[in-house]
Design a protein around this motif. Structure first.
Motif, PDB file in Angstrom:
ATOM      1  N   GLY A  43       0.864  -1.298  -0.168  1.00  0.00           N
ATOM      2  CA  GLY A  43      -0.060  -0.014   0.000  1.00  0.00           C
ATOM      3  C   GLY A  43       0.847   1.116   0.028  1.00  0.00           C
ATOM      4  N   THR A  44       2.004   1.286   0.749  1.00  0.00           N
ATOM      5  CA  THR A  44       2.887   2.330   0.854  1.00  0.00           C
ATOM      6  C   THR A  44       3.561   2.618  -0.348  1.00  0.00           C
ATOM      7  OG1 THR A  44       3.051   1.852   3.475  1.00  0.00           O
ATOM      8  CG2 THR A  44       4.571   3.403   2.501  1.00  0.00           C
TER       9      THR A  44
ATOM     10  N   ALA B   7       1.169   3.847  -2.907  1.00  0.00           N
ATOM     11  CA  ALA B   7       0.762   5.328  -2.829  1.00  0.00           C
ATOM     12  C   ALA B   7       2.141   6.169  -3.027  1.00  0.00           C
ATOM     13  CB  ALA B   7       0.483   5.644  -1.460  1.00  0.00           C
ATOM     14  N   SER B   8       3.237   5.879  -2.803  1.00  0.00           N
ATOM     15  CA  SER B   8       4.480   6.383  -3.093  1.00  0.00           C
ATOM     16  C   SER B   8       4.727   6.707  -4.593  1.00  0.00           C
ATOM     17  CB  SER B   8       5.537   6.018  -2.315  1.00  0.00           C
ATOM     18  OG  SER B   8       5.548   5.784  -1.221  1.00  0.00           O
TER      19      SER B   8
ATOM     20  N   ALA C  91       2.166   9.243  -5.856  1.00  0.00           N
ATOM     21  CA  ALA C  91       2.449  10.622  -5.506  1.00  0.00           C
ATOM     22  C   ALA C  91       3.778  10.940  -6.470  1.00  0.00           C
ATOM     23  CB  ALA C  91       2.928  10.312  -3.787  1.00  0.00           C
TER      24      ALA C  91
END
Lengths: 61, 193
Positions: A45-46, A49-50, A53
């Motif tokens: 997930g991290t 998302a990174s 972004a």
């Protein structure tokens, strides 16, 4: 796949097989496996998302 | 008379007891212990029968149970013992070991089984015929070999074979008959060994 015919191999006794029962070791490896961070949903997930972004930032400038 | 696997053939009471164990194990993997104890030996024997390396057979057996515990939540009880699901996992783990670890596919046969085939083929049990049989067995395709092993080496009834190979009982019977015919044909071709 290599094949080999084996004639009259000695059969293992039930006692010998029983000596290899290791349920606790099996459970431990499951627990260890579930504790691996990179396999967790949180990790991916991290990372996801990174990546999104970063993509947005690059496209903005 | 063909022997029957007493662990596989469950009474209704045994099946419902097993269903309770499965439900408990689905809640907590620690509760899988009685199922592990019940099936460890027969899954090991199934794997070991098809492998050349005993230590690797124990490793593959552990992998089978590891996968079973991890995927137990997906298991749906359909009135057949958990064993048939474990055998299917074992079949897939064996294929993986043959592919990834370059393990040798062993065909284990003993004196009694050779004699059984000679009876079926109406041939004399001697060294030459034994060699002909071994050659014919090693040339069978994997599916036919599995059918022959399950039926003639492990004495499993067609119902159990069907559950393991995802076939109906009748289909398992027909396919085994055809596999035996192919084996016999190949055996007869080897007459000039």
């Amino acid at each position: 796949m290599k094949r080999k015919v084996i004639y009259n191999r000695e059969k293992l006794s039930s006692d010998e097989i029983r000596k290899h029962r290791e349920f606790d070791t099996l459970l431990k490896s499951i627990e260890d496996d579930s504790n691996v961070y990179w396999k967790s949903i949180r990790f991916w997930g991290t990372v996801g998302a990174s990546a999104v972004a970063l993509f947005l930032i690059i496209n903005m400038f | 008379m063909r022997s029957v696997n007493p662990i596989y053939h469950h009474s209704t009471q045994m099946l419902s007891e097993e269903q309770e164990w499965i439900a408990l194990a689905q809640e907590n993997p620690k509760n899988f212990a009685p199922l592990y104890e019940k099936y460890h030996e027969q899954i090991f024997r199934y794997v070991n029968q098809r492998m050349n390396d005993q230590q690797l057979a124990f490793d593959v057996t552990s992998q089978v149970f590891l996968k079973a515990i991890k995927n137990l939540k997906k298991f749906e009880f359909r009135g057949v013992p958990l064993g048939s699901w474990l055998y299917r996992i074992a079949k897939s783990e064996l294929n993986q070991a043959f592919r990834d670890r370059k393990a040798t596919r062993a065909i284990n046969i003993d004196k009694m089984q050779v004699a059984t085939f000679m009876d079926v083929f109406e041939e004399e049990t001697n060294d030459l015929n034994k060699k002909r049989l071994f050659k014919a067995l090693s040339k069978l395709n994997e599916i036919d070999l599995q059918l022959i092993e399950l039926r003639y080496f492990e004495s499993r009834p067609y119902k159990e074979m069907g559950d393991i190979l995802s076939l109906t009982e009748n289909n398992a019977k027909v396919k085994t008959f055809r596999a035996l015919e192919k084996l016999k044909k190949s055996f007869n071709k080897n007459s000039y060994l």
